[in-house]
Design an enzyme around this catalytic site. Structure first.
Site, PDB file in Angstrom:
ATOM      1  CB  SER A  57      -0.868  -0.029   1.269  1.00 53.54           C
ATOM      2  OG  SER A  57      -1.211   1.278   1.671  1.00 53.54           O
ATOM      3  N   GLY A  58       0.505   2.194  -0.891  1.00 47.56           N
ATOM      4  CA  GLY A  58       1.217   3.473  -0.923  1.00 47.56           C
ATOM      5  C   GLY A  58       1.025   4.225   0.380  1.00 47.56           C
ATOM      6  CG  LEU A  59      -2.424   5.227   3.851  1.00 46.94           C
ATOM      7  CD1 LEU A  59      -2.238   6.731   3.993  1.00 46.94           C
ATOM      8  CD2 LEU A  59      -3.885   4.850   4.131  1.00 46.94           C
ATOM      9  CG  ASP A  69      -0.859   7.884   0.166  1.00 46.55           C
ATOM     10  OD1 ASP A  69       0.029   7.620  -0.670  1.00 46.55           O
ATOM     11  OD2 ASP A  69      -2.019   7.435   0.108  1.00 46.55           O
ATOM     12  CG  ASP A  96      -1.007   2.182  -3.964  1.00 50.68           C
ATOM     13  OD1 ASP A  96      -1.164   2.718  -5.072  1.00 50.68           O
ATOM     14  OD2 ASP A  96      -1.434   2.659  -2.894  1.00 50.68           O
ATOM     15  CG  ASP A  98       1.163   6.409  -5.128  1.00 50.64           C
ATOM     16  OD1 ASP A  98       0.286   5.731  -4.560  1.00 50.64           O
ATOM     17  OD2 ASP A  98       2.151   6.855  -4.535  1.00 50.64           O
ATOM     18  CD  GLU A 125      -4.051   6.639  -7.020  1.00 48.53           C
ATOM     19  OE1 GLU A 125      -3.700   5.631  -6.384  1.00 48.53           O
ATOM     20  OE2 GLU A 125      -4.447   7.680  -6.487  1.00 48.53           O
ATOM     21  CE  LYS A 131      -2.159   9.027  -3.397  1.00 50.42           C
ATOM     22  NZ  LYS A 131      -2.122   7.550  -3.436  1.00 50.42           N
ATOM     23  CG  ASN A 133      -5.393   8.282   0.865  1.00 52.96           C
ATOM     24  OD1 ASN A 133      -6.582   8.224   1.205  1.00 52.96           O
ATOM     25  ND2 ASN A 133      -4.601   7.223   0.859  1.00 52.96           N
ATOM     26  CB  SER A 134      -9.046   7.579  -2.666  1.00 53.24           C
ATOM     27  OG  SER A 134      -8.165   7.168  -3.680  1.00 53.24           O
ATOM     28  NE  ARG A 169      -6.887   3.829  -6.351  1.00 53.82           N
ATOM     29  CZ  ARG A 169      -6.290   3.945  -5.166  1.00 53.82           C
ATOM     30  NH1 ARG A 169      -5.292   3.117  -4.857  1.00 53.82           N
ATOM     31  NH2 ARG A 169      -6.647   4.890  -4.333  1.00 53.82           N
ATOM     32  CG  HIS A 200     -10.650   3.287  -4.346  1.00 47.78           C
ATOM     33  ND1 HIS A 200     -11.115   2.470  -3.350  1.00 47.78           N
ATOM     34  CD2 HIS A 200      -9.703   4.078  -3.757  1.00 47.78           C
ATOM     35  CE1 HIS A 200     -10.488   2.736  -2.225  1.00 47.78           C
ATOM     36  NE2 HIS A 200      -9.630   3.719  -2.449  1.00 47.78           N
TER      37      HIS A 200
END
Ligand code: SPV
Ligand code: MG
Length: 553
Positions: A57-59, A69, A96, A98, A125, A131, A133-134, A169, A200
């Site tokens: 995970s990038g986060l 992130d 991930d 990004d 993504e 990026k 974070n979503s 993504r 997502h």
């Protein structure tokens, strides 16, 4: 720890490459689950739990590095961590990635490097670098569709492993663009060559991703991240023919909770008592690190070098020292601020001998040195040196150094003795007559060797003890005096034990001294090596010796 979890280096690859394993997970009609990890340890724990794949995970990677992130860590820093994760595990990892860390060109290079490091897949993504974070407020602008398709194509054209996967993504639902935009993008990314789509959502319910799945109709595998719609029964994802679920950040979040609780408690309690039962035992830490594999490898690859242990015979009072030894054995007499024995042990330690056993007897309680193993010859009053040696040898294996407790010697003598590869080696002073001229009343341990000390010794085979110890009779013919220092190899130790057993059978151990033992060995055919020295040592038998020692040190 399960057997499938491996320590570096990964010893055997399963039949399928990691990339092929991941591809199989995506294609399998059964719902697959992959687990977040952010370093080698969490990756191992995910594999240990039975997961068939890992979400890097990038986060989590960023948070574990202490940054946001937001592409604050460089992509090469991310890859360095991934390499540890990959080395530590045998299951596939999806990074991930990004937004691909730049344009199509940056993404090409990323894919090349991921294949080189045995990473199975990357997910990118359709947002803008750097990026966001979503789940955080901020710029969630979507990438241009054509530009993103070019990135996917560039990635697919750069993979050196044909099973490597690029997962596209779709962030249209996150950015509030709705289902139609998501489906339009799905179509385009699929056509550009994406191996799977990650749809997502940040809704607390699954409706929008289930609607997407329904409309998409499983034209290629669909991956989801149910972080916010966590309450959805997993059965609903199966019914929707979702291919893969990512538990996206839960190892990280669990570790934050655990570390916080523990740190706060320790800060408040200032004691480990309350927490020891609730943290992983150190044995588990070493298991996870793979120490067992290292120990096996050491046995296989490292030449066994047995550690030489020292046994010091220090049971006697030294009655010639009279009042000076009223409350202590002579090995504890002070020599310029420290006991004789302490000086000796320090010399041993300096020469690399850490394991020192001291055989005590008289006033054993006065022998209070740290870092030595004390054994007691309870019968020291009625027995000789050999009985003390037997006490000292009890648990000994491998090479051993044997020393009288009342000698002082230059360090080079010890170094020379330790270099000897003979099964039995004794240090013999060839200049003993000079050494003894002021103290003629002692009965030195005189030896007769196969030849005297000479200048040409380097050219010869090492001299050996021939007739052994001859006592006072040999004063005129002795080649030297044994200084009370000897070394035996593992084989030599076995010889010693055998000789001692034979002497015991003859009833000759109780009063025997070490020269009696060496004589027995020689009688039975042993030829102990002699290391000649010329002085540079002394022993402490009486007040005269002690004064001399205090003067010369
Ligand atoms: C991540 O784990 O870094 C992800 C998933 O990208 S999410 O945080 O849910 O966007
Ligand atoms: Mg991410």
């Amino acid at each position: 720890m399960s057997d499938s979890v491996v320590a570096f280096p990964v010893p055997s690859s399963p039949e399928l490459s990691k990339a092929a394993q991941f591809r199989a997970l995506l294609k399998d009609p059964a719902l697959a689950f992959i687990m977040e990890a952010h370093n080698g340890l969490s990756a191992k724990i995910a594999e240990e739990a039975g997961f068939k794949g890992i979400w890097a995970s990038g986060l989590s990677l960023a948070t574990a590095m202490g940054v946001r992130d937001r592409n604050e860590a460089s992509w090469t820093q991310v890859i360095d961590v991934l390499e540890f994760m990959s080395d530590a595990t045998s299951i596939p990892i999806m990074l991930d990635g990004d937004t691909g860390y730049g344009d199509f060109n940056n993404f090409r290079r990323l894919v090349t490097k991921l294949c080189q490091r045995d990473i199975a897949a990357v997910c990118i993504e359709d947002k803008i670098f750097p990026k966001t974070n979503s789940f955080v407020a901020g710029d969630q602008s979507l990438a241009d569709i054509d530009e993103f398709c070019g990135k996917i194509k560039a990635g697919k054209d750069s993979q050196s492993d044909e099973d490597f996967s690029v997962v596209a993504r779709i962030e249209a639902l996150i950015a509030g663009w709705g289902l139609d935009e998501a489906l339009k993008r799905a179509e385009a990314y699929h056509a550009a060559g994406a191996d799977a789509l990650l749809i997502h959502s940040k809704k607390s319910g699954p409706d929008e991703i289930l609607a997407f799945a329904r409309e998409w109709g499983n034209r290629c595998p669909v991956v989801i991240v149910p972080t916010t719609y966590y309450a959805t029964p997993t059965e609903r994802f199966r019914d929707a023919e979702i291919s893969m679920v990512i538990w996206a950040n839960h190892n990280l979040r669990a570790s934050i909770t655990a570390m916080r609780e523990l740190s706060q408690r320790l800060q408040a309690e200032e004691s480990l008592l309350g927490i020891e039962g609730s943290v992983a035992p150190l044995a588990e830490v070493f298991d996870l690190a793979g120490n067992k594999e290292l120990a096996e490898a050491e046995r296989k690859y490292m030449a066994a070098r047995a550690e030489t242990k020292a046994v010091v015979l220090a049971a006697s009072r030294g009655s010639a020292l009279e009042a000076l030894t009223e409350d202590r054995p002579k090995c504890m007499l002070d020599l310029r601020g420290e006991p004789l024995l302490r000086r000796m042990v320090r010399g041993f330690n300096d020469a690399g001998l850490r394991d020192v056993t001291v055989v005590c007897g008289y006033k054993q309680e006065a022998v209070d040195l740290p870092n030595v193993k004390k054994v007691v010859n309870e019968a020291y009053g009625e027995t000789g040196e050999l009985a003390s040696l037997v006490c000292g040898l009890e648990d000994l294996e491998g090479p051993a150094l044997i020393a009288y407790g009342d000698i002082i010697f230059e360090s080079f003598i010890l170094d020379r003795l330790l270099q000897s590869e003979a099964d039995i080696a004794l240090v013999v002073d060839a200049k003993w007559r000079e050494h003894r001229k002021d103290a003629p009343k002692h009965a030195p341990d005189l030896v007769i060797c196969d030849r005297p000390f000479g200048e040409d010794l380097l050219l010869d085979e090492a001299p050996v003890l021939l007739q052994g110890f001859e006592g006072l009779i040999a004063r005129d013919v002795a080649h030297g005096e044994w200084i009370g220092l000897a070394k035996v190899s593992a084989k030599g130790l076995a010889l010693l034990r055998k000789a001692i057993a034979a002497m015991e059978a003859d009833g000759g151990v109780a009063r025997a001294d070490l020269p009696d033992l060496f004589n027995r060995l020689i009688r039975d055919g042993a030829r102990p090596e002699v290391i000649y020295i010329a002085g540079h040592w002394l022993d402490v038998n009486d007040a005269f010796d002690l004064a001399w020692a205090r003067n010369v040190l």
